[in-house]
Design a protein around this motif. Structure first.
Motif, PDB file in Angstrom:
ATOM      1  N   GLU A 179      -9.337 -68.105  89.043  1.00 21.21           N
ATOM      2  CA  GLU A 179      -9.652 -69.303  88.275  1.00 21.21           C
ATOM      3  C   GLU A 179     -10.133 -68.926  86.879  1.00 21.21           C
ATOM      4  O   GLU A 179     -11.116 -68.197  86.730  1.00 21.21           O
ATOM      5  CB  GLU A 179     -10.726 -70.132  88.973  1.00 21.21           C
ATOM      6  CG  GLU A 179     -10.316 -70.637  90.347  1.00 21.21           C
ATOM      7  CD  GLU A 179     -11.266 -71.698  90.876  1.00 21.21           C
ATOM      8  OE1 GLU A 179     -12.203 -72.083  90.134  1.00 21.21           O
ATOM      9  OE2 GLU A 179     -11.077 -72.144  92.010  1.00 21.21           O
ATOM     10  N   SER A 180      -9.448 -69.433  85.861  1.00 22.36           N
ATOM     11  CA  SER A 180      -9.828 -69.171  84.477  1.00 22.36           C
ATOM     12  C   SER A 180      -9.779 -70.463  83.671  1.00 22.36           C
ATOM     13  O   SER A 180      -9.186 -71.458  84.101  1.00 22.36           O
ATOM     14  CB  SER A 180      -8.890 -68.125  83.849  1.00 22.36           C
ATOM     15  OG  SER A 180      -7.550 -68.585  83.875  1.00 22.36           O
ATOM     16  N   GLY A 181     -10.396 -70.427  82.511  1.00 17.55           N
ATOM     17  CA  GLY A 181     -10.392 -71.602  81.641  1.00 17.55           C
ATOM     18  C   GLY A 181     -11.569 -72.517  81.909  1.00 17.55           C
ATOM     19  O   GLY A 181     -12.307 -72.350  82.888  1.00 17.55           O
ATOM     20  N   PRO A 182     -11.762 -73.525  81.057  1.00 18.46           N
ATOM     21  CA  PRO A 182     -12.885 -74.458  81.219  1.00 18.46           C
ATOM     22  C   PRO A 182     -12.728 -75.319  82.460  1.00 18.46           C
ATOM     23  O   PRO A 182     -11.631 -75.455  83.015  1.00 18.46           O
ATOM     24  CB  PRO A 182     -12.811 -75.305  79.940  1.00 18.46           C
ATOM     25  CG  PRO A 182     -11.393 -75.204  79.491  1.00 18.46           C
ATOM     26  CD  PRO A 182     -10.938 -73.835  79.869  1.00 18.46           C
ATOM     27  N   ARG A 185     -10.035 -77.941  82.528  1.00 20.12           N
ATOM     28  CA  ARG A 185      -8.645 -77.471  82.433  1.00 20.12           C
ATOM     29  C   ARG A 185      -8.503 -76.125  83.154  1.00 20.12           C
ATOM     30  O   ARG A 185      -7.973 -75.170  82.613  1.00 20.12           O
ATOM     31  CB  ARG A 185      -8.206 -77.333  80.968  1.00 20.12           C
ATOM     32  CG  ARG A 185      -8.172 -78.636  80.199  1.00 20.12           C
ATOM     33  CD  ARG A 185      -7.478 -78.481  78.841  1.00 20.12           C
ATOM     34  NE  ARG A 185      -8.037 -77.376  78.064  1.00 20.12           N
ATOM     35  CZ  ARG A 185      -9.134 -77.477  77.297  1.00 20.12           C
ATOM     36  NH1 ARG A 185      -9.771 -78.631  77.211  1.00 20.12           N
ATOM     37  NH2 ARG A 185      -9.579 -76.441  76.616  1.00 20.12           N
ATOM     38  N   ARG A 186      -8.973 -76.091  84.364  1.00 16.70           N
ATOM     39  CA  ARG A 186      -8.976 -74.838  85.115  1.00 16.70           C
ATOM     40  C   ARG A 186      -7.550 -74.395  85.448  1.00 16.70           C
ATOM     41  O   ARG A 186      -6.742 -75.182  85.951  1.00 16.70           O
ATOM     42  CB  ARG A 186      -9.761 -75.010  86.405  1.00 16.70           C
ATOM     43  CG  ARG A 186     -10.088 -73.707  87.101  1.00 16.70           C
ATOM     44  CD  ARG A 186     -11.255 -72.987  86.398  1.00 16.70           C
ATOM     45  NE  ARG A 186     -12.544 -73.416  86.898  1.00 16.70           N
ATOM     46  CZ  ARG A 186     -13.677 -73.266  86.266  1.00 16.70           C
ATOM     47  NH1 ARG A 186     -13.688 -72.714  85.061  1.00 16.70           N
ATOM     48  NH2 ARG A 186     -14.820 -73.672  86.785  1.00 16.70           N
ATOM     49  N   ILE A 187      -7.254 -73.121  85.174  1.00 11.58           N
ATOM     50  CA  ILE A 187      -5.967 -72.519  85.540  1.00 11.58           C
ATOM     51  C   ILE A 187      -6.176 -71.736  86.835  1.00 11.58           C
ATOM     52  O   ILE A 187      -7.038 -70.866  86.920  1.00 11.58           O
ATOM     53  CB  ILE A 187      -5.452 -71.594  84.425  1.00 11.58           C
ATOM     54  CG1 ILE A 187      -5.215 -72.389  83.137  1.00 11.58           C
ATOM     55  CG2 ILE A 187      -4.170 -70.890  84.859  1.00 11.58           C
ATOM     56  CD1 ILE A 187      -4.888 -71.530  81.944  1.00 11.58           C
ATOM     57  N   LEU A 209      -0.615 -75.320  89.377  1.00 10.25           N
ATOM     58  CA  LEU A 209      -1.767 -75.279  90.273  1.00 10.25           C
ATOM     59  C   LEU A 209      -1.379 -74.676  91.619  1.00 10.25           C
ATOM     60  O   LEU A 209      -0.442 -75.125  92.272  1.00 10.25           O
ATOM     61  CB  LEU A 209      -2.309 -76.699  90.478  1.00 10.25           C
ATOM     62  CG  LEU A 209      -3.536 -76.829  91.398  1.00 10.25           C
ATOM     63  CD1 LEU A 209      -4.713 -76.051  90.836  1.00 10.25           C
ATOM     64  CD2 LEU A 209      -3.895 -78.295  91.591  1.00 10.25           C
ATOM     65  N   THR A 210      -2.113 -73.646  92.040  1.00 10.20           N
ATOM     66  CA  THR A 210      -1.821 -72.919  93.269  1.00 10.20           C
ATOM     67  C   THR A 210      -3.068 -72.894  94.139  1.00 10.20           C
ATOM     68  O   THR A 210      -4.174 -72.656  93.646  1.00 10.20           O
ATOM     69  CB  THR A 210      -1.374 -71.487  92.957  1.00 10.20           C
ATOM     70  OG1 THR A 210      -0.262 -71.527  92.053  1.00 10.20           O
ATOM     71  CG2 THR A 210      -0.961 -70.753  94.214  1.00 10.20           C
ATOM     72  N   LEU A 211      -2.898 -73.121  95.448  1.00  8.72           N
ATOM     73  CA  LEU A 211      -4.040 -73.211  96.356  1.00  8.72           C
ATOM     74  C   LEU A 211      -3.720 -72.579  97.709  1.00  8.72           C
ATOM     75  O   LEU A 211      -2.561 -72.345  98.043  1.00  8.72           O
ATOM     76  CB  LEU A 211      -4.437 -74.678  96.579  1.00  8.72           C
ATOM     77  CG  LEU A 211      -4.867 -75.504  95.364  1.00  8.72           C
ATOM     78  CD1 LEU A 211      -4.992 -76.963  95.757  1.00  8.72           C
ATOM     79  CD2 LEU A 211      -6.161 -74.992  94.784  1.00  8.72           C
ATOM     80  N   MET A 407     -23.779 -75.331  85.375  1.00  3.55           N
ATOM     81  CA  MET A 407     -23.920 -73.876  85.285  1.00  3.55           C
ATOM     82  C   MET A 407     -22.561 -73.210  85.086  1.00  3.55           C
ATOM     83  O   MET A 407     -22.405 -72.020  85.330  1.00  3.55           O
ATOM     84  CB  MET A 407     -24.604 -73.333  86.540  1.00  3.55           C
ATOM     85  CG  MET A 407     -26.013 -73.859  86.762  1.00  3.55           C
ATOM     86  SD  MET A 407     -26.735 -73.274  88.319  1.00  3.55           S
ATOM     87  CE  MET A 407     -26.775 -71.503  88.054  1.00  3.55           C
ATOM     88  N   GLY A 408     -21.579 -73.989  84.658  1.00  2.93           N
ATOM     89  CA  GLY A 408     -20.260 -73.440  84.376  1.00  2.93           C
ATOM     90  C   GLY A 408     -19.234 -73.682  85.457  1.00  2.93           C
ATOM     91  O   GLY A 408     -18.037 -73.503  85.243  1.00  2.93           O
ATOM     92  N   GLY A 409     -19.691 -74.075  86.645  1.00  4.21           N
ATOM     93  CA  GLY A 409     -18.771 -74.386  87.732  1.00  4.21           C
ATOM     94  C   GLY A 409     -17.971 -73.206  88.244  1.00  4.21           C
ATOM     95  O   GLY A 409     -16.950 -73.396  88.911  1.00  4.21           O
TER      96      GLY A 409
END
Length: 444
Positions: A179-182, A185-187, A209-211, A407-409
């Motif tokens: 997981e990267s980005g804000p 807009r999480r990638i 989006l991949t899970l 706290m940034g999530g």
């Protein structure tokens, strides 16, 4: 591939650890957050001896990985090398046992490393029972030099087996969601790494989006969920070739795919007409079979190691609870009855326990329960806990925690060893979620 060249000796193990989880005998929940029940065994790991200048760094690195692997389990305490009375070169002809008893070591590990040809290295290790003054194992491995880390993991497994009587999990891998980005807009991309967090790399380069990635029984394939064209569909990835394929062509949304043990079959949930039921799919014949038919939501299936039962989550009782289906008779029995919402059940490789997550009074919890509804134990209680996955020997669980948005999530991967209660965070460059632990490469 690491080649096992020579197995010198493997006498019977003289001492074993009692690796039992302290659980209550009734269905009543017991909070046992990281409280271990095993006293760590003091062991000595002598620095591996480099027999040529080219092997010096590898010898040090192998020793460090061995120490880190065994220490993290909480089952072993590696004695400080400053206390050792014998040097690595003095151990070539065997240990002077009195010198190791003096520092209270119960076991001793030492070895040698040498370059056999350009780009290939030979590693030998020996394991000794200091109390009984006997050699427990002596094995040599020959492999490409850049495979030294895997050799260290294989040696760790051999040591773990000799000292505990149980196969280790060190020569395994973790697949997870990078997981990267804000936050807004999480990638989320597919990533893989060794079980200790080393050798990380991204598998899927696009930003779709991949899970929920999951390994096949022999760990050569990964199934995962991808929001292709904003529609969640199940994909299959061949790790060796990188080839991906869409499984099935379902009109609804598919979720939570998992492999059957020792079969070319998947189990997953399919949402149609605002309802979700559980299906199987043979990914060689494309044959689909429906397992549940109920107006409530049935999802998150996991198959027992013997392939005879399935645990899943459902709100058919009015609250989100766990249920077990006998796959032959299709009989369904309720597994959990406590307060809170139960989710993401996962059967252990040994079949003894089912891991789960629960939301109870605003808190997330990670726990385990026996398939007969007894011995439910809460292992972790935190702000946000999800996605448990078992180590292939059934002794540890990996999961992820999520920090508050303020706290940034960030999501982080954590591991807990059930017998010792030891827990640790796997260091990843970005956040990590939805972890899955591989099985053994031989499919066992």
């Amino acid at each position: 591939m690491v080649a096992l060249m020579k197995k010198v000796s493997t006498p019977a193990v003289v001492f074993l650890l009692a690796l039992s989880v302290a659980l209550t005998a009734a269905a009543q929940t017991r909070i046992a957050i990281t409280q271990g029940s095993v006293e760590p065994i003091p062991i000595a790991i002598s620095p591996f001896l480099a027999l040529d200048p080219q092997s010096s760094n590898i010898a040090q690195d192998i020793s460090a990985v061995l120490s880190a692997n065994l220490t993290r389990t909480g089952l072993f305490r590696v004695i400080d090398q400053a206390a050792y009375l014998d040097s690595p070169s003095q151990l070539v002809d065997g240990p002077r046992f009195n010198n190791w008893r003096t520092i209270n070591a119960q076991a001793l590990i030492h070895g040698t490393v040498r370059e056999v040809t350009a780009g290939r290295v030979r590693v030998e290790f020996r394991l000794w029972d200091i109390i009984q003054e006997t050699q427990l194992a002596a094995i040599e491995y020959t492999a490409q030099t850049d495979h030294w880390r895997r050799i260290a993991h294989i040696i760790s497994d051999a040591i773990f087996l000799r000292l505990t009587g149980t196969r280790g999990y060190f020569d395994t891998r973790i697949v997870y969601i990078d997981e990267s980005g804000p936050v807004e807009r999480r990638i989320k991309r597919l990533a893989i790494m060794d079980q200790d967090g080393a050798r990380r790399h991204i598998i899927t380069a696009n930003e779709t989006l991949t899970l929920t990635p999951r390994f096949s029984p022999n760990s050569s394939l990964i199934t995962y969920l991808s929001y292709f064209n904003d529609n969640p569909q199940v994909f299959l990835l061949d790790i060796a070739t990188g080839e991906q394929q869409l499984l099935g062509n379902f009109p609804g949304m598919t979720f939570a795919p998992r492999f059957f043990p020792r079969e070319n079959k998947l189990v997953f949930s399919l949402a149609e007409n605002s309802n979700s039921d559980i299906y199987t799919l043979d990914f060689e014949t494309d044959e689909r079979e429906r397992l549940t038919t109920h107006p409530s939501i049935d999802t998150a299936p996991s198959i027992s190691p013997d392939g005879q039962q399935m645990v899943f989550e459902s709100d058919r009782s009015g609250t989100q609870q766990l249920y077990i289906m006998d796959l032959q008779s299709r009989n369904i029995e309720r597994l959990t009855f406590d307060r809170g919402r139960f989710a993401t059940p996962v059967w252990s490789p040994t079949g003894e326990y089912i891991a789960f997550t629960r939301i109870n009074q605003g808190r997330f919890q990670l726990g385990i329960i026996r398939p007969d509804s007894t011995d439910m134990t809460i292992l972790v209680d935190d702000f946000h806990v999800e996605g448990p996955s078992w180590s292939p020997n059934g002794q540890a669980l990996i999961y992820f925690t999520q920090r508050p948005t303020g706290m940034g999530g960030r999501a982080d991967l954590r591991v807990i060893h059930l017998a010792s209660g030891a827990s640790w965070t796997l260091q990843t460059e970005n956040g990590g979620s939805d972890p899955a632990w591989s099985g053994y490469s031989d499919g066992s």
